[in-house]
Scaffold this active site. Structure first.
Site, PDB file in Angstrom:
ATOM      1  N   LYS A  22     -68.297   3.079 -33.453  1.00  0.00           N
ATOM      2  CA  LYS A  22     -67.781   4.245 -34.192  1.00  0.00           C
ATOM      3  C   LYS A  22     -66.382   4.614 -33.688  1.00  0.00           C
ATOM      4  O   LYS A  22     -65.461   4.806 -34.481  1.00  0.00           O
ATOM      5  CB  LYS A  22     -68.716   5.437 -33.983  1.00  0.00           C
ATOM      6  CG  LYS A  22     -68.129   6.760 -34.451  1.00  0.00           C
ATOM      7  CD  LYS A  22     -69.064   7.921 -34.232  1.00  0.00           C
ATOM      8  CE  LYS A  22     -68.917   8.621 -32.908  1.00  0.00           C
ATOM      9  NZ  LYS A  22     -67.770   9.513 -32.766  1.00  0.00           N
ATOM     10  N   ASN A  23     -66.234   4.690 -32.369  1.00  0.00           N
ATOM     11  CA  ASN A  23     -64.967   5.189 -31.833  1.00  0.00           C
ATOM     12  C   ASN A  23     -63.821   4.196 -32.001  1.00  0.00           C
ATOM     13  O   ASN A  23     -62.650   4.568 -31.879  1.00  0.00           O
ATOM     14  CB  ASN A  23     -65.122   5.569 -30.357  1.00  0.00           C
ATOM     15  CG  ASN A  23     -65.881   6.876 -30.198  1.00  0.00           C
ATOM     16  OD1 ASN A  23     -66.210   7.534 -31.190  1.00  0.00           O
ATOM     17  ND2 ASN A  23     -66.167   7.261 -28.965  1.00  0.00           N
ATOM     18  N   ARG A  92     -63.715  15.524 -35.174  1.00  0.00           N
ATOM     19  CA  ARG A  92     -62.500  15.715 -34.395  1.00  0.00           C
ATOM     20  C   ARG A  92     -61.510  14.555 -34.565  1.00  0.00           C
ATOM     21  O   ARG A  92     -60.305  14.740 -34.549  1.00  0.00           O
ATOM     22  CB  ARG A  92     -62.897  15.861 -32.926  1.00  0.00           C
ATOM     23  CG  ARG A  92     -61.749  16.051 -32.022  1.00  0.00           C
ATOM     24  CD  ARG A  92     -62.183  16.192 -30.590  1.00  0.00           C
ATOM     25  NE  ARG A  92     -61.082  15.865 -29.714  1.00  0.00           N
ATOM     26  CZ  ARG A  92     -60.093  16.685 -29.423  1.00  0.00           C
ATOM     27  NH1 ARG A  92     -60.075  17.895 -29.914  1.00  0.00           N
ATOM     28  NH2 ARG A  92     -59.111  16.301 -28.641  1.00  0.00           N
ATOM     29  N   CYS A 116     -67.808  17.590 -31.935  1.00  0.00           N
ATOM     30  CA  CYS A 116     -68.890  17.986 -31.025  1.00  0.00           C
ATOM     31  C   CYS A 116     -68.524  19.234 -30.230  1.00  0.00           C
ATOM     32  O   CYS A 116     -67.374  19.425 -29.848  1.00  0.00           O
ATOM     33  CB  CYS A 116     -69.151  16.853 -30.034  1.00  0.00           C
ATOM     34  SG  CYS A 116     -70.140  15.540 -30.709  1.00  0.00           S
ATOM     35  N   ARG A 121     -61.544  21.185 -26.009  1.00  0.00           N
ATOM     36  CA  ARG A 121     -60.928  19.991 -26.606  1.00  0.00           C
ATOM     37  C   ARG A 121     -59.636  20.256 -27.377  1.00  0.00           C
ATOM     38  O   ARG A 121     -59.556  20.061 -28.591  1.00  0.00           O
ATOM     39  CB  ARG A 121     -61.932  19.277 -27.520  1.00  0.00           C
ATOM     40  CG  ARG A 121     -63.162  18.856 -26.788  1.00  0.00           C
ATOM     41  CD  ARG A 121     -64.077  18.053 -27.640  1.00  0.00           C
ATOM     42  NE  ARG A 121     -63.720  16.647 -27.670  1.00  0.00           N
ATOM     43  CZ  ARG A 121     -64.479  15.711 -28.248  1.00  0.00           C
ATOM     44  NH1 ARG A 121     -65.570  16.049 -28.853  1.00  0.00           N
ATOM     45  NH2 ARG A 121     -64.113  14.457 -28.223  1.00  0.00           N
ATOM     46  N   PRO A 122     -58.593  20.683 -26.678  1.00  0.00           N
ATOM     47  CA  PRO A 122     -57.315  20.909 -27.360  1.00  0.00           C
ATOM     48  C   PRO A 122     -56.634  19.595 -27.774  1.00  0.00           C
ATOM     49  O   PRO A 122     -57.092  18.518 -27.391  1.00  0.00           O
ATOM     50  CB  PRO A 122     -56.477  21.633 -26.302  1.00  0.00           C
ATOM     51  CG  PRO A 122     -57.091  21.259 -25.001  1.00  0.00           C
ATOM     52  CD  PRO A 122     -58.529  20.944 -25.245  1.00  0.00           C
ATOM     53  N   ASP A 124     -53.112  19.409 -27.479  1.00  0.00           N
ATOM     54  CA  ASP A 124     -51.725  19.610 -27.040  1.00  0.00           C
ATOM     55  C   ASP A 124     -51.029  18.309 -26.642  1.00  0.00           C
ATOM     56  O   ASP A 124     -49.845  18.108 -26.934  1.00  0.00           O
ATOM     57  CB  ASP A 124     -51.686  20.625 -25.880  1.00  0.00           C
ATOM     58  CG  ASP A 124     -52.616  20.223 -24.736  1.00  0.00           C
ATOM     59  OD1 ASP A 124     -53.741  19.750 -25.024  1.00  0.00           O
ATOM     60  OD2 ASP A 124     -52.226  20.355 -23.571  1.00  0.00           O
ATOM     61  N   ASP A 304     -69.531   9.536 -22.219  1.00  0.00           N
ATOM     62  CA  ASP A 304     -70.449   9.364 -23.350  1.00  0.00           C
ATOM     63  C   ASP A 304     -71.782   8.727 -22.948  1.00  0.00           C
ATOM     64  O   ASP A 304     -72.666   8.580 -23.791  1.00  0.00           O
ATOM     65  CB  ASP A 304     -69.788   8.508 -24.448  1.00  0.00           C
ATOM     66  CG  ASP A 304     -68.756   9.297 -25.237  1.00  0.00           C
ATOM     67  OD1 ASP A 304     -68.648  10.514 -25.019  1.00  0.00           O
ATOM     68  OD2 ASP A 304     -68.058   8.696 -26.080  1.00  0.00           O
ATOM     69  N   ILE A 326     -64.696  14.962 -17.325  1.00  0.00           N
ATOM     70  CA  ILE A 326     -63.849  14.787 -18.515  1.00  0.00           C
ATOM     71  C   ILE A 326     -63.920  16.004 -19.442  1.00  0.00           C
ATOM     72  O   ILE A 326     -62.898  16.514 -19.886  1.00  0.00           O
ATOM     73  CB  ILE A 326     -64.259  13.521 -19.316  1.00  0.00           C
ATOM     74  CG1 ILE A 326     -64.324  12.293 -18.403  1.00  0.00           C
ATOM     75  CG2 ILE A 326     -63.302  13.285 -20.495  1.00  0.00           C
ATOM     76  CD1 ILE A 326     -63.013  11.812 -17.869  1.00  0.00           C
ATOM     77  N   ARG A 396     -74.226  11.167 -36.760  1.00  0.00           N
ATOM     78  CA  ARG A 396     -72.778  10.939 -36.731  1.00  0.00           C
ATOM     79  C   ARG A 396     -72.435   9.700 -35.907  1.00  0.00           C
ATOM     80  O   ARG A 396     -71.358   9.128 -36.086  1.00  0.00           O
ATOM     81  CB  ARG A 396     -72.063  12.151 -36.143  1.00  0.00           C
ATOM     82  CG  ARG A 396     -72.069  13.370 -37.038  1.00  0.00           C
ATOM     83  CD  ARG A 396     -71.202  14.480 -36.464  1.00  0.00           C
ATOM     84  NE  ARG A 396     -70.012  13.909 -35.856  1.00  0.00           N
ATOM     85  CZ  ARG A 396     -69.580  14.171 -34.635  1.00  0.00           C
ATOM     86  NH1 ARG A 396     -70.228  15.025 -33.882  1.00  0.00           N
ATOM     87  NH2 ARG A 396     -68.498  13.610 -34.169  1.00  0.00           N
TER      88      ARG A 396
END
Ligand code: UD1
Length: 416
Positions: A22-23, A92, A116, A121-122, A124, A304, A326, A396
């Site tokens: 998926k990622n 995201r 999620c 989880r910015p 920037d 993960d 993380i 998902r």
């Protein structure tokens, strides 16, 4: 809302085929927007996030045709640079359309992402690094508005090896004028897979898989066919399923090469993992023992896989510690595991797990993707019935998980 109902206590045995990652699939799909000709991506997992990404591409004006595990994408002229909140809030990774939209159109309007619930989880670092290439951003009614002339190569040093941030930079810099150098870049295999895909389209990226990536900008990209890598987190989750159920599984299409740290940790716990030519065999042992884990960027232990190891440790002997470095707020599964009888103490970013628990089935609620997986795993080991609610999170990220588990003997069914 769908639920999974699991009767635990059955050792799993047989073959499980690992799906495409998926990622890796999501950034590669979004990267196809950089190519005016036809791109065919294969090995796609049948997942909600993949469907959402293809829907997003269609809204941008790409023509997408799905056939089996492949999709053909043509991002011709007439692309639109807007990603609406309704789609973006569920995923995201949709923030990864910023890079390709800016590179291709010089404009982007993207709602701030959801995804999620694992910390703030910015984005920037995504925005700061894209600014280095010449983009500028404003916030308008919850949307990020980006614009630029042709992007120009730059030297970017990330504060942290952000996976998404590195991917957004690859997606933007491949069409920039001149060379971009990324220092402290993420080394995750999915970042390398994206770079390999872009190179197959004619990009000039080198150093992927290391923390120093060089991207020589090109004028345009060309048609290509590409198969996404197998999902290392799905593979790791089935390894944990073999372990927690006292089973013996053979994993086909397993990316062992991307799982060194995870396999080392399974072996430290007492699992037997044997990587063969076409399958990887994972056998549990009656003497599983708790260990200590610290999550880190690749090649360290992946965040993960943290929740799945926590479930496994609940039934192993001794006690172990998991430190999550993380993401903040990524221990929500611990409270649900405790409903099944787990003994876990959380203090800040660290969880202390006392093992040797006999888990007993109960209704539990999934809070995020990998948390859902840990609850399913615990359900496989628990006595009696475990009902996992809110499994839309699971859908998902795991392709037909209940079918794959049922095929190897799990007593699991979905209630609509
Ligand atoms: C990706 C993966 C996710 C995995 C994570 C870490 C996808 C779709 N998701 O997420 O499954 O858990 O890598 O391996 O590939 N951060 C900032 N500012 C930024 C970007 C990130 O502060 O601009 C922080 C995050 O909040 C987090 C840390 O950096 O605390 C790591 O995030 P990042 O590596 O970017 O993860 P994602 O790309 O979101």
């Amino acid at each position: 809302m769908d639920e999974l109902i699991i009767q635990g206590g059955k050792p799993l045995s047989g073959k499980v085929r690992i799906s495409g990652s998926k990622n890796a699939a999501l950034p590669i799909l979004l990267g196809s927007m950089l190519v005016p000709g036809e791109v065919v991506i294969s090995g796609l997992p049948e997942l909600q996030d993949v469907g959402t990404t293809i829907e997003l591409l269609t809204l941008f004006g790409c023509s997408c045709r799905r056939e089996g595990d492949s999709v053909s994408i043509v991002a011709g002229s007439g692309l639109k640079p807007e990603a609406p909140y309704d789609l973006v809030r569920t995923m995201r990774a949709s923030v990864l359309c910023l890079g390709p939209l800016l590179a291709r159109l010089g404009r982007a309007r993207v709602a701030l992402p959801g995804g999620c619930a694992i910390g703030s989880r910015p984005i920037d670092m995504h925005l700061r690094s894209l600014e280095k290439l010449g983009a500028s951003f404003d916030l308008d009614s919850g949307d990020i508005l980006g614009h630029c002339e042709r992007l120009r190569g730059a030297h970017v040093v990330f504060d942290f090896p952000t996976v998404g941030g590195t991917e957004n930079m690859l997606l933007a810099a491949v069409l920039a004028e001149g060379e971009t150098i990324l220092e402290n870049a993420a080394r995750e295999p999915e970042v390398s897979d994206l770079a390999e895909f872009l190179n197959a389209c004619g990009a000039r990226i080198s150093g992927q898989g290391t923390s120093l990536i060089r991207i020589k900008g090109v004028e345009s990209l060309r048609n290509c066919r590409y198969t996404v890598m197998p999902d290392r987190i799905e593979a790791g989750t089935y390894m944990a399923a073999a372990g927690i159920s006292g089973g013996d599984l053979q994993l086909e299409n397993c990316p062992d090469w991307a799982l060194d740290t995870v396999i080392a940790k399974f072996r430290e716990m007492g699992l037997e993992v044997e990587a063969g030519e076409s399958v990887t065999r994972v056998r549990s042992s009656p003497d599983l023992a708790c260990i200590d884990i610290v999550t880190q960027p690749y090649p360290g232990f992946p965040t993960d896989m943290q929740a799945q190891f926590m479930a496994l440790m609940c039934v192993a002997s001794g006690s172990g510690m998991i430190q999550e470095t993380i993401f903040e707020n990524r221990f929500l599964h611990a409270l649900e595991l405790m409903r099944l009888g787990a003994q876990i103490k959380i203090s800040g970013d660290t969880a202390l797990i006392r093992g040797e628990r006999r888990l007993i089935g109960a209704p539990v609620q999934a809070s995020d993707l990998r948390a859902s997986a840990s609850l399913v795993l615990a359900g496989l080991a628990a006595r009696g019935t475990t009902t996992v609610r809110r499994i839309y999170h699971l859908d998902r990220g795991y392709e037909r998980m209940e079918d794959k588990l049922a095929q190897v003997g799990a007593r699991i069914r979905r209630k609509k």
